[in-house]
Design a protein around this motif. Structure first.
Motif, PDB file in Angstrom:
ATOM      1  N   SER A 141      85.173  -1.091  93.848  1.00 31.29           N
ATOM      2  CA  SER A 141      85.308   0.185  93.291  1.00 31.29           C
ATOM      3  C   SER A 141      85.247   0.957  94.449  1.00 31.29           C
ATOM      4  N   HIS A 142      86.011   2.385  94.483  1.00 28.93           N
ATOM      5  CA  HIS A 142      86.233   3.097  95.580  1.00 28.93           C
ATOM      6  C   HIS A 142      86.490   4.481  95.227  1.00 28.93           C
ATOM      7  N   THR A 143      85.607   5.279  95.969  1.00 30.51           N
ATOM      8  CA  THR A 143      85.757   6.736  95.600  1.00 30.51           C
ATOM      9  C   THR A 143      86.660   7.635  96.402  1.00 30.51           C
ATOM     10  N   ASN A 144      86.882   8.824  96.250  1.00 32.24           N
ATOM     11  CA  ASN A 144      87.630   9.547  97.572  1.00 32.24           C
ATOM     12  C   ASN A 144      86.448   9.836  98.510  1.00 32.24           C
ATOM     13  N   TRP A 145      86.878  10.404  99.632  1.00 32.84           N
ATOM     14  CA  TRP A 145      86.041  10.943 100.608  1.00 32.84           C
ATOM     15  C   TRP A 145      85.398  12.186 100.212  1.00 32.84           C
ATOM     16  N   GLU A 146      84.164  12.269 100.057  1.00 32.52           N
ATOM     17  CA  GLU A 146      83.582  13.339  99.493  1.00 32.52           C
ATOM     18  C   GLU A 146      81.901  13.254 100.007  1.00 32.52           C
ATOM     19  N   CYS A 147      81.246  14.529  99.897  1.00 33.53           N
ATOM     20  CA  CYS A 147      79.967  14.508  99.977  1.00 33.53           C
ATOM     21  C   CYS A 147      79.165  14.190  98.893  1.00 33.53           C
ATOM     22  N   GLY A 148      77.954  13.055  98.924  1.00 33.50           N
ATOM     23  CA  GLY A 148      77.115  12.604  98.179  1.00 33.50           C
ATOM     24  C   GLY A 148      77.953  11.973  96.994  1.00 33.50           C
ATOM     25  N   ALA A 149      79.022  10.986  97.383  1.00 31.67           N
ATOM     26  CA  ALA A 149      79.616  10.236  96.490  1.00 31.67           C
ATOM     27  C   ALA A 149      78.801   9.400  95.696  1.00 31.67           C
ATOM     28  N   TRP A 150      78.976   9.009  94.496  1.00 37.45           N
ATOM     29  CA  TRP A 150      77.843   7.974  93.625  1.00 37.45           C
ATOM     30  C   TRP A 150      78.734   7.217  92.791  1.00 37.45           C
ATOM     31  N   TRP A 151      78.105   6.082  92.532  1.00 42.58           N
ATOM     32  CA  TRP A 151      78.536   4.984  91.495  1.00 42.58           C
ATOM     33  C   TRP A 151      77.334   4.609  90.589  1.00 42.58           C
ATOM     34  N   GLN A 152      77.587   4.413  89.238  1.00 44.06           N
ATOM     35  CA  GLN A 152      76.429   4.219  88.454  1.00 44.06           C
ATOM     36  C   GLN A 152      76.935   3.063  87.246  1.00 44.06           C
ATOM     37  N   VAL A 153      75.939   2.450  86.786  1.00 44.99           N
ATOM     38  CA  VAL A 153      76.313   1.675  85.502  1.00 44.99           C
ATOM     39  C   VAL A 153      75.092   1.927  84.544  1.00 44.99           C
ATOM     40  N   ASP A 154      75.688   1.829  83.442  1.00 41.49           N
ATOM     41  CA  ASP A 154      74.839   2.080  82.091  1.00 41.49           C
ATOM     42  C   ASP A 154      74.473   0.627  81.586  1.00 41.49           C
ATOM     43  N   LEU A 155      73.147   0.478  81.439  1.00 48.14           N
ATOM     44  CA  LEU A 155      72.682  -0.567  81.228  1.00 48.14           C
ATOM     45  C   LEU A 155      72.501  -0.726  79.699  1.00 48.14           C
TER      46      LEU A 155
END
Length: 269
Positions: A165-179
């Motif tokens: 998984s890979h985001t762009n360069w940004e401030c406060g980047a996040w990743w999440q999963v829905d259980l």
């Protein structure tokens, strides 16, 4: 006859002497006129009220009023009937927050996670009774670096690191999963993206959070703040009470967020 002529002559001489000693009219002012070297009282007062004199008088009065208030030892301004406050009495305490300061964030009342050592991580992974409740569940991230490195790659079960998984360069980047349901979250294992040190060190100063929906807002029931850079594999344990339907990884700085896998272990509530 001769005597009459002598009397008339004497009278004429007295009249002549009187005329010679009488002052000229221009030298003697009328009896009802003021002395020549004095002005009438009304005219003298009027002459004081020239524009310049009025300005000077006003400045003098202002100076007297100001100095009178400053020199008053009782700190009481009698002209206004108001007592002056001592400057020390109204001084703002050093520890007082300014009036325009932002309100302090609410105190966290959830469960604070603990960092697992390598042995504890192995114990979680090798326990056949434990289930990865995040496996192949819907996942999202704040942005997609490209069309291949999507959020779902971190829950596909592939720990090899071929696709991350890979985001762009940004401030406060996040990743999440829905259980997909409320779970009591007990352990979270993160597999960092491998490679040389600068790439691995990008995962630093981040939060691991357990979220639950409360009406229209999300409450954080469990969290762990990792200050330093993560290693290739990190684990976090939560005591009972960290219940929620979403697990989120969030950076506290400006950087890209990439991970190989995120595994969540817990039980349905």
């Amino acid at each position: 006859m001769a005597f009459k002529r002598k009397v008339a002559k004497a009278n004429a001489e007295d009249a002549k002497a009187a005329l010679e000693t009488k002052p000229e009219p221009s030298d003697v002012p009328p009896s009802d006129a003021p002395p020549v070297d004095q002005k009438p009282a009304a005219g003298w007062v009027k002459s004081l009220f020239t524009p310049l004199n009025v300005i000077l008088l006003a400045l003098i009065l202002i100076n007297v009023v100001i100095r009178g208030g400053e020199d008053d030892d009782s700190k009481t301004n009698l002209r206004e009937g108001v007592k002056k406050l001592d400057a020390k009495a109204i001084e703002t305490p050093k520890d007082a927050a300014p009036e325009d300061a932002a309100p302090a964030p609410p105190e966290f009342t959830g469960v604070t996670g603990k960092l697992l050592d390598s042995d504890a991580i192995e114990s979680v992974l090798n326990n056949s009774t434990r289930t990865n409740i995040a496996l192949k569940k819907p996942a999202a991230q704040s942005s997609d670096y490209n069309t291949e490195w999507l959020g779902g790659n971190a829950v596909d079960g592939n720990r090899s690191g071929d696709i991350v998984s890979h985001t762009n360069w940004e401030c406060g980047a996040w990743w999440q999963v829905d259980l997909q349901g409320i779970h009591s979250v007990e352990d979270i294992i993160i597999y960092n993206r491998g490679g040389y040190a600068p790439i691995t060190a990008r995962l630093a100063d981040f939060l691991v959070e357990v979220l639950t929906l409360n009406g229209e807002s999300w409450d954080t029931t469990g969290k762990y703040h990792s200050v330093g850079a993560a290693g290739l594999r990190e684990g976090y344990h939560f005591e009972p009470g960290a219940e929620g339907s979403v697990v989120r990884i969030r950076l506290g700085e400006c950087e890209v967020l990439h991970m190989e896998q995120v595994e969540v272990y817990g039980t349905p509530v």
